[in-house]
Write an enzyme that holds these catalytic residues in place. Structure first.
Site, PDB file in Angstrom:
ATOM      1  N   LYS A   1       2.999   0.320 -13.034  1.00  0.00           N
ATOM      2  CA  LYS A   1       2.468  -0.898 -13.648  1.00  0.00           C
ATOM      3  C   LYS A   1       0.952  -0.946 -13.480  1.00  0.00           C
ATOM      4  O   LYS A   1       0.437  -1.283 -12.420  1.00  0.00           O
ATOM      5  CB  LYS A   1       3.077  -2.163 -13.026  1.00  0.00           C
ATOM      6  CG  LYS A   1       2.733  -3.421 -13.864  1.00  0.00           C
ATOM      7  CD  LYS A   1       2.834  -4.706 -13.075  1.00  0.00           C
ATOM      8  CE  LYS A   1       1.591  -5.009 -12.277  1.00  0.00           C
ATOM      9  NZ  LYS A   1       0.399  -5.309 -13.141  1.00  0.00           N
TER      10      LYS A   1
ATOM     11  N   GLY B   1      -4.063  -3.545  -3.644  1.00  0.00           N
ATOM     12  CA  GLY B   1      -4.626  -4.812  -4.091  1.00  0.00           C
ATOM     13  C   GLY B   1      -4.989  -5.680  -2.902  1.00  0.00           C
ATOM     14  O   GLY B   1      -5.286  -5.188  -1.808  1.00  0.00           O
ATOM     15  N   SER B   2      -4.936  -6.971  -3.098  1.00  0.00           N
ATOM     16  CA  SER B   2      -5.371  -7.904  -2.064  1.00  0.00           C
ATOM     17  C   SER B   2      -4.317  -8.058  -0.976  1.00  0.00           C
ATOM     18  O   SER B   2      -3.122  -7.860  -1.207  1.00  0.00           O
ATOM     19  CB  SER B   2      -5.664  -9.277  -2.680  1.00  0.00           C
ATOM     20  OG  SER B   2      -4.461  -9.900  -3.091  1.00  0.00           O
TER      21      SER B   2
ATOM     22  N   GLY C   1      -0.257  -8.512  -1.148  1.00  0.00           N
ATOM     23  CA  GLY C   1       0.533  -7.580  -0.360  1.00  0.00           C
ATOM     24  C   GLY C   1       1.603  -8.275   0.464  1.00  0.00           C
ATOM     25  O   GLY C   1       2.734  -7.784   0.596  1.00  0.00           O
TER      26      GLY C   1
ATOM     27  N   GLU D   1      -1.895  -0.679   0.362  1.00  0.00           N
ATOM     28  CA  GLU D   1      -3.314  -0.410   0.628  1.00  0.00           C
ATOM     29  C   GLU D   1      -4.055  -1.658   0.193  1.00  0.00           C
ATOM     30  O   GLU D   1      -4.162  -1.949  -0.999  1.00  0.00           O
ATOM     31  CB  GLU D   1      -3.773   0.838  -0.139  1.00  0.00           C
ATOM     32  CG  GLU D   1      -5.086   1.402   0.358  1.00  0.00           C
ATOM     33  CD  GLU D   1      -6.270   0.852  -0.401  1.00  0.00           C
ATOM     34  OE1 GLU D   1      -6.987   0.017   0.191  1.00  0.00           O
ATOM     35  OE2 GLU D   1      -6.470   1.237  -1.555  1.00  0.00           O
TER      36      GLU D   1
ATOM     37  N   CYS E   1     -12.312  -1.523  -2.066  1.00  0.00           N
ATOM     38  CA  CYS E   1     -11.774  -1.995  -0.798  1.00  0.00           C
ATOM     39  C   CYS E   1     -12.512  -1.446   0.410  1.00  0.00           C
ATOM     40  O   CYS E   1     -12.442  -2.030   1.500  1.00  0.00           O
ATOM     41  CB  CYS E   1     -10.289  -1.661  -0.698  1.00  0.00           C
ATOM     42  SG  CYS E   1      -9.943   0.085  -0.980  1.00  0.00           S
TER      43      CYS E   1
ATOM     44  N   GLU F   1     -13.119 -10.972   2.208  1.00  0.00           N
ATOM     45  CA  GLU F   1     -13.418  -9.914   1.253  1.00  0.00           C
ATOM     46  C   GLU F   1     -13.894 -10.548  -0.056  1.00  0.00           C
ATOM     47  O   GLU F   1     -13.161 -11.309  -0.686  1.00  0.00           O
ATOM     48  CB  GLU F   1     -12.188  -9.050   1.001  1.00  0.00           C
ATOM     49  CG  GLU F   1     -12.495  -7.865   0.117  1.00  0.00           C
ATOM     50  CD  GLU F   1     -11.282  -6.975  -0.106  1.00  0.00           C
ATOM     51  OE1 GLU F   1     -11.451  -5.744  -0.090  1.00  0.00           O
ATOM     52  OE2 GLU F   1     -10.170  -7.507  -0.299  1.00  0.00           O
TER      53      GLU F   1
END
Length: 503
Positions: free
Chosen positions: A199, A252-253, A257, A274, A308, A405
């Site tokens: 995706k 992603g964030s 996650g 990750e 990241c 972040e």
């Protein structure tokens, strides 16, 4: 800060791809329409629509997972030899090499990344990573194990292990470096013998869909790789919850996650995450600033800081603090801001208007909380999602720009008032994240002590990067579970079976 307006034309091949229909790839067929709503793909440098892609909903997710399940359980992929899998990966790598210009231009058009220092790397990295993973299928093996004598006489036994693919893998790719992240996930899954439902992010699906054409040309069996762009809260959530998915890999964030973990509990699927980072960039008093400052600018603003491993927390010793801040600000001011297709651009737009608004909120927060804005931070008065790269000085742990972040071109510089390495490490590790970090020094003892003490998955010594395909990418604490890249990435797509035979 210099600005660039001119946008060179894209190639005829890329234009033809944009003008063609962009269906989903399910079970080796191109499927038009989607129940998850159309995705309007916006060029972040202009704010204009460049393509419309069907968004996958529950119907398409179910179909893609069923195709991957069938291909894994009963298709030719299941009995295909390791050498044949390696050959398919090598064919795909060759096709990526032959289509580098199209892939580079699609990355620029979707993400805004500069062609010269980012997009040109994407297909090269994709090619080389595919070739790296093509070397693994023939190296995956179990062991013959020693065993103690069986307590019952006459019951000799033989003990061994097998490494087997985990099954159907769902892979959710982020928008910041889409082609590279796609291959980083596809490579180990295919090398291990899994089938995949990929995706891409709803903002940046075009390189993955073009890759789907190359996957068909390479000759992968139907259902082995399915590509279904869609919204995270629709298609991503459906994949995370799906009981026929054996493994999910998400980049992603950290916030999302945690939702993936919750959704995956239904069938206890394996999960690799990750996630976010707030990486320390530690500058000691003996650092060579002629090398350190240019790297701080290059790595700090790479992909418009939408990555990241961005060194967004710069911890600088008091003896070189003022010189470093001045050099960092001058470097930020020298960046050429403009559309990524222009070869002179070194800082492109943010990926979306929403992301720009979010980052602008952090700039205001830094001002409100007392950090000193040395340069930049303002939105440009022109079409597209452009802002000037910001440098904040006199930052501290209590500020949001230091704790959270940002994922945008905002760097914070914190003064280290101590020479004590243990205290420096306390400040470096004062974060909920642990993805990356670096130390800049000419003293090998200092370098080794700090690199050993920083609690993150990657630590650079006079370097700050995303690791290497031979190494691993992943983090401590809330930066994720497991590792991408390298041999360790294969483990997430393999099960270990113990076989014991009495004779």
């Amino acid at each position: 800060m210099p600005e660039i307006i001119d946008t060179p034309a894209i190639s005829a091949a890329t234009q033809a791809f944009l003008e063609s229909e962009q269906p989903l790839l399910i079970n080796g067929e191109w499927v038009t329409g989607g129940t998850g709503g159309d995705l309007d793909i916006i060029n972040p440098a202009t704010g204009e629509s460049i393509a419309t892609v069907p968004g996958a909903g529950q119907t398409e997710v179910d179909a893609a997972v069923a195709a991957a399940r069938e291909a894994f359980d009963r298709g030719p992929w299941r009995t295909m030899g390791a050498t044949a899998r390696a050959e398919l990966l090598l064919k795909l790598a060759d096709l990526v090499e032959q289509n580098m210009q199209i892939l580079s231009e699609l990355e620029v058009l979707c993400t805004g990344m500069p062609m010269t220092n980012a997009a040109n790397l994407a297909p090269i990295i994709a090619r080389d990573w595919l070739r790296y993973y093509a070397g693994w299928p023939t190296k995956i093996s179990g062991e013959t194990l020693a065993q103690d004598p069986f307590p019952v006489p006459g019951m000799e036994r033989f003990l061994m292990t097998r490494k087997e693919p985990v099954g159907v893998a769902a892979q959710i790719v982020p928008w910041n470096f889409p082609l590279g992240m796609t291959i980083m996930k596809l490579g180990p899954a295919l090398a291990a013998g899994c089938t995949v439902v990929l995706k891409p992010d709803e903002h940046t699906p075009l390189s993955a869909l073009f890759l789907g054409r190359l996957i068909q040309q390479a000759g992968f069996p139907a259902g082995v790789i399915n590509i279904i762009p869609g919204h995270g809260h629709i298609a991503g959530a459906a994949l995370a919850e799906h009981n026929d998915v054996d493994k999910i890999s998400f980049t992603g964030s950290t916030e999302v996650g945690k939702k993936i973990i919750e959704a995956a509990k239904g069938n206890l699927k394996k999960v690799t995450l990750e996630l976010g980072g707030k990486s320390p960039f530690i500058v000691m008093p003996d650092a060579d600033l002629n090398k350190t400052i240019p790297m701080a600018v290059q790595q700090g603003y790479f992909l418009q800081s939408q990555n990241c491993v961005c060194p967004s927390r710069m911890l600088v010793h008091k003896d070189v603090y003022n010189q470093f801040v001045d050099g960092l600000a001058a470097g930020a001011d020298s960046l050429m801001i403009g559309p990524g297709l222009n070869p002179e651009t070194t800082l492109g737009p943010l990926v979306s208007a929403r992301q720009l608004e979010r980052v602008q909120g952090y700039v205001q927060s830094g001002k409100d909380e007392g950090a000193q804005l040395i340069t930049g931070g303002d939105q440009l008065d022109r079409p597209g999602n452009f802002m000037r790269p910001a440098v904040f000085a006199d930052a501290n742990r209590d500020m949001r720009i230091v704790r959270e972040e940002i994922f945008g071109p905002v760097l914070s510089v914190i003064k280290l008032e101590t020479d004590d390495i243990d205290e420096i490490l306390v400040q470096a590790n004062d974060t909920e994240y642990g993805l990356n970090g670096s130390v800049w020094t000419e003293n090998i003892g200092t370098a080794m002590r700090i690199s050993a003490g920083v609690r993150s998955g990657i630590v650079g010594i006079n370097a700050h990067t995303m690791s290497d395909i031979n190494g691993g990418l992943g983090g401590y604490k809330q930066s994720g579970w497991g590792r991408e890249m390298g041999e360790e990435s294969l483990h997430a797509y393999l099960e270990t079976k113990t076989i014991m035979m009495h004779y």
